[in-house]
Design a protein around this motif. Structure first.
Motif, PDB file in Angstrom:
ATOM      1  N   ASP A   1       0.852  -1.185   0.000  1.00  0.00           N
ATOM      2  CA  ASP A   1       0.000   0.000   0.000  1.00  0.00           C
ATOM      3  C   ASP A   1       0.891   1.238   0.000  1.00  0.00           C
ATOM      4  O   ASP A   1       1.710   1.426   0.914  1.00  0.00           O
ATOM      5  N   LEU A   2       0.752   2.089  -1.006  1.00  0.00           N
ATOM      6  CA  LEU A   2       1.590   3.282  -1.115  1.00  0.00           C
ATOM      7  C   LEU A   2       0.854   4.566  -0.707  1.00  0.00           C
ATOM      8  O   LEU A   2       1.369   5.659  -0.927  1.00  0.00           O
ATOM      9  N   SER A   3      -0.319   4.426  -0.122  1.00  0.00           N
ATOM     10  CA  SER A   3      -1.060   5.621   0.265  1.00  0.00           C
ATOM     11  C   SER A   3      -0.357   6.352   1.402  1.00  0.00           C
ATOM     12  O   SER A   3       0.434   5.764   2.155  1.00  0.00           O
TER      13      SER A   3
ATOM     14  N   ASN B   1      -2.613   2.401  -9.413  1.00  0.00           N
ATOM     15  CA  ASN B   1      -1.994   1.152  -9.000  1.00  0.00           C
ATOM     16  C   ASN B   1      -0.933   0.762 -10.021  1.00  0.00           C
ATOM     17  O   ASN B   1      -1.003   1.149 -11.193  1.00  0.00           O
ATOM     18  N   GLY B   2       0.037  -0.014  -9.585  1.00  0.00           N
ATOM     19  CA  GLY B   2       1.096  -0.417 -10.490  1.00  0.00           C
ATOM     20  C   GLY B   2       1.497  -1.848 -10.270  1.00  0.00           C
ATOM     21  O   GLY B   2       1.379  -2.393  -9.157  1.00  0.00           O
ATOM     22  N   LEU B   3       1.957  -2.481 -11.342  1.00  0.00           N
ATOM     23  CA  LEU B   3       2.450  -3.852 -11.278  1.00  0.00           C
ATOM     24  C   LEU B   3       3.802  -3.917 -11.955  1.00  0.00           C
ATOM     25  O   LEU B   3       3.990  -3.371 -13.044  1.00  0.00           O
ATOM     26  N   LEU B   4       4.743  -4.563 -11.294  1.00  0.00           N
ATOM     27  CA  LEU B   4       6.051  -4.840 -11.877  1.00  0.00           C
ATOM     28  C   LEU B   4       6.218  -6.348 -12.008  1.00  0.00           C
ATOM     29  O   LEU B   4       6.083  -7.073 -11.020  1.00  0.00           O
ATOM     30  N   TYR B   5       6.505  -6.799 -13.230  1.00  0.00           N
ATOM     31  CA  TYR B   5       6.885  -8.202 -13.441  1.00  0.00           C
ATOM     32  C   TYR B   5       8.389  -8.267 -13.634  1.00  0.00           C
ATOM     33  O   TYR B   5       8.949  -7.587 -14.499  1.00  0.00           O
ATOM     34  N   GLN B   6       9.012  -9.093 -12.833  1.00  0.00           N
ATOM     35  CA  GLN B   6      10.459  -9.237 -12.865  1.00  0.00           C
ATOM     36  C   GLN B   6      10.793 -10.669 -13.269  1.00  0.00           C
ATOM     37  O   GLN B   6      10.444 -11.621 -12.564  1.00  0.00           O
ATOM     38  N   ARG B   7      11.477 -10.843 -14.409  1.00  0.00           N
ATOM     39  CA  ARG B   7      11.752 -12.184 -14.918  1.00  0.00           C
ATOM     40  C   ARG B   7      12.746 -12.938 -14.039  1.00  0.00           C
ATOM     41  O   ARG B   7      12.705 -14.159 -13.925  1.00  0.00           O
TER      42      ARG B   7
ATOM     43  N   GLN C   1       1.977  11.865  -9.160  1.00  0.00           N
ATOM     44  CA  GLN C   1       2.065  13.319  -9.014  1.00  0.00           C
ATOM     45  C   GLN C   1       1.859  14.013 -10.347  1.00  0.00           C
ATOM     46  O   GLN C   1       1.128  15.008 -10.444  1.00  0.00           O
ATOM     47  N   GLN C   2       2.483  13.495 -11.394  1.00  0.00           N
ATOM     48  CA  GLN C   2       2.388  14.134 -12.707  1.00  0.00           C
ATOM     49  C   GLN C   2       0.989  14.040 -13.304  1.00  0.00           C
ATOM     50  O   GLN C   2       0.614  14.869 -14.137  1.00  0.00           O
ATOM     51  N   CYS C   3       0.212  13.043 -12.870  1.00  0.00           N
ATOM     52  CA  CYS C   3      -1.114  12.813 -13.456  1.00  0.00           C
ATOM     53  C   CYS C   3      -2.246  13.148 -12.491  1.00  0.00           C
ATOM     54  O   CYS C   3      -3.410  12.807 -12.752  1.00  0.00           O
ATOM     55  N   ASP C   4      -1.927  13.823 -11.384  1.00  0.00           N
ATOM     56  CA  ASP C   4      -2.931  14.248 -10.405  1.00  0.00           C
ATOM     57  C   ASP C   4      -3.749  13.071  -9.869  1.00  0.00           C
ATOM     58  O   ASP C   4      -4.979  13.136  -9.752  1.00  0.00           O
ATOM     59  N   LEU C   5      -3.043  12.004  -9.538  1.00  0.00           N
ATOM     60  CA  LEU C   5      -3.654  10.806  -8.969  1.00  0.00           C
ATOM     61  C   LEU C   5      -3.063  10.528  -7.598  1.00  0.00           C
ATOM     62  O   LEU C   5      -1.987  11.037  -7.252  1.00  0.00           O
ATOM     63  N   GLU C   6      -3.740   9.711  -6.816  1.00  0.00           N
ATOM     64  CA  GLU C   6      -3.234   9.292  -5.518  1.00  0.00           C
ATOM     65  C   GLU C   6      -2.558   7.926  -5.660  1.00  0.00           C
ATOM     66  O   GLU C   6      -3.098   7.036  -6.328  1.00  0.00           O
ATOM     67  N   PRO C   7      -1.384   7.724  -5.050  1.00  0.00           N
ATOM     68  CA  PRO C   7      -0.739   6.415  -5.115  1.00  0.00           C
ATOM     69  C   PRO C   7      -1.608   5.354  -4.453  1.00  0.00           C
ATOM     70  O   PRO C   7      -2.158   5.569  -3.371  1.00  0.00           O
ATOM     71  N   GLY C   8      -1.742   4.207  -5.112  1.00  0.00           N
ATOM     72  CA  GLY C   8      -2.545   3.121  -4.600  1.00  0.00           C
ATOM     73  C   GLY C   8      -1.699   1.932  -4.188  1.00  0.00           C
ATOM     74  O   GLY C   8      -0.859   2.030  -3.298  1.00  0.00           O
ATOM     75  N   GLU C   9      -1.874   0.812  -4.881  1.00  0.00           N
ATOM     76  CA  GLU C   9      -1.198  -0.434  -4.511  1.00  0.00           C
ATOM     77  C   GLU C   9      -0.133  -0.795  -5.536  1.00  0.00           C
ATOM     78  O   GLU C   9      -0.360  -0.723  -6.743  1.00  0.00           O
TER      79      GLU C   9
END
Length: 314
Positions: free
Chosen positions: A48-50, A210-216, A240-248
């Motif tokens: 959670d990055l909130s 929200n964001g997802l990182l896949y790491q091989r 910040q650049q897109c006027d959104l709140e950080p999620g998961e």
């Protein structure tokens, strides 16, 4: 392995549980480096990055400024280690150093090699380039155009995936194509190291990003602490650049491993318990995601336990 956030449990226990599982139950195998690993396949962590929260490990010191400098360097598209070395960042030095030693037979130290990279621009141009690694693919993915019968030429400027994602998040937040990809099959053999943290995808839910990182491939002891910070930082900048709140942040690992020569680090870290609540404040909003500086970031609530080190497998 799928881990669901437990709001009453420190976020770092996920990482420690994964480390313990790999060390106790992982498949012992040979690997490219010849060092040997214990490995599991298909791990997952969620954070959670909130409210400024960041997945910054507390059971050992993670040099978040170094990780941030590396990430900002990626955003420039640069592929030569000189600018990193000028800032005292040695994350990428071992690969050019190994190549130089093998080519010349000179038993130069890492410190001397790095100093020469900084002092001698011609030497850096010859020996400091990593090939088209992360940043090159992120902001200048090559595009080829027809140039006559059977001929093609490369455009002067390729695809800036990061700029495109910023634009798509702003104008089409419901898209399923908010992706930054590093795995350029045609150029893998030119890279000092093919991308490990290869695919980023972003998703907007309401006003939350929200964001997802896949790491091989993931070195859990040395690489993953930096990868988690970098992915979370990427999300914070985009938000910040897109006027959104950080999620998961969702992290997914393919071959997720510990090196056999990291035993001392693993056992020491597993004997510790996480504590504290690290938060990141971004003190300035530049006009572009490419305009951030290291001075724009402040971390609070971070009191890590002692540093744990281990050799990097090249």
């Amino acid at each position: 392995m799928s881990t669901v956030i437990d709001s009453g449990r420190h976020h770092e226990w996920q990482y420690l549980d994964l480390m313990r599982r790999i060390w106790n139950e992982g498949d012992e195998r040979t690997d490219r480096t010849g060092v040997g690993t214990r490995s599991v396949f298909g791990a997952q962590l969620r954070f959670d990055l909130s409210d400024g929260r960041m997945p910054l490990l507390t059971t050992k010191r993670v040099f978040w400024k170094t990780a941030t400098r590396e990430f900002l360097w990626f955003l420039t598209g640069d592929t030569n280690i000189r600018k990193l070395c000028q800032q005292g960042v040695q994350i990428w030095t071992d690969w050019p150093l190994d190549k130089y030693r093998k080519a010349t037979g000179e038993a130069i130290s890492r410190e001397a090699f790095s100093a020469r990279i900084v002092e001698d621009a011609d030497f850096a141009a010859e020996w400091g380039d990593l090939g088209p690694v992360y940043g090159k693919q992120w902001v200048d993915w090559p595009v080829y155009e027809p140039a006559g019968e059977g001929l093609f030429r490369q455009r002067a400027q390729g695809v800036n995936q990061v700029a495109d994602v910023v634009q798509s998040l702003r104008t089409n937040p419901g898209s399923r194509r908010h992706i930054v990809e590093g795995w350029n099959v045609a150029e893998l053999d030119q890279m000092a190291l093919p991308p490990c943290h290869k695919t980023y995808q972003f998703h907007v839910s309401g006003n939350r990003l929200n964001g997802l990182l896949y790491q091989r491939s993931c070195d859990v002891a040395l690489g993953l602490p930096f990868n988690l910070w970098g992915a979370a930082l990427f999300m914070r900048l985009l938000a910040q650049q897109c006027d959104l709140e950080p999620g998961e942040l969702v992290w997914m690992g393919g071959d997720t491993h510990l090196y056999l020569n990291h035993a001392d680090l693993v056992e020491a870290q597993l004997a510790r318990e996480p504590d504290g609540d690290p938060r990141l404040a971004i003190t300035r909003r530049p006009d572009s995601i490419f305009g951030y500086r290291i001075e724009d970031f402040e971390v609070s609530g971070y009191v890590p336990q002692g540093q744990l080190s281990a050799p990097v497998a090249v």
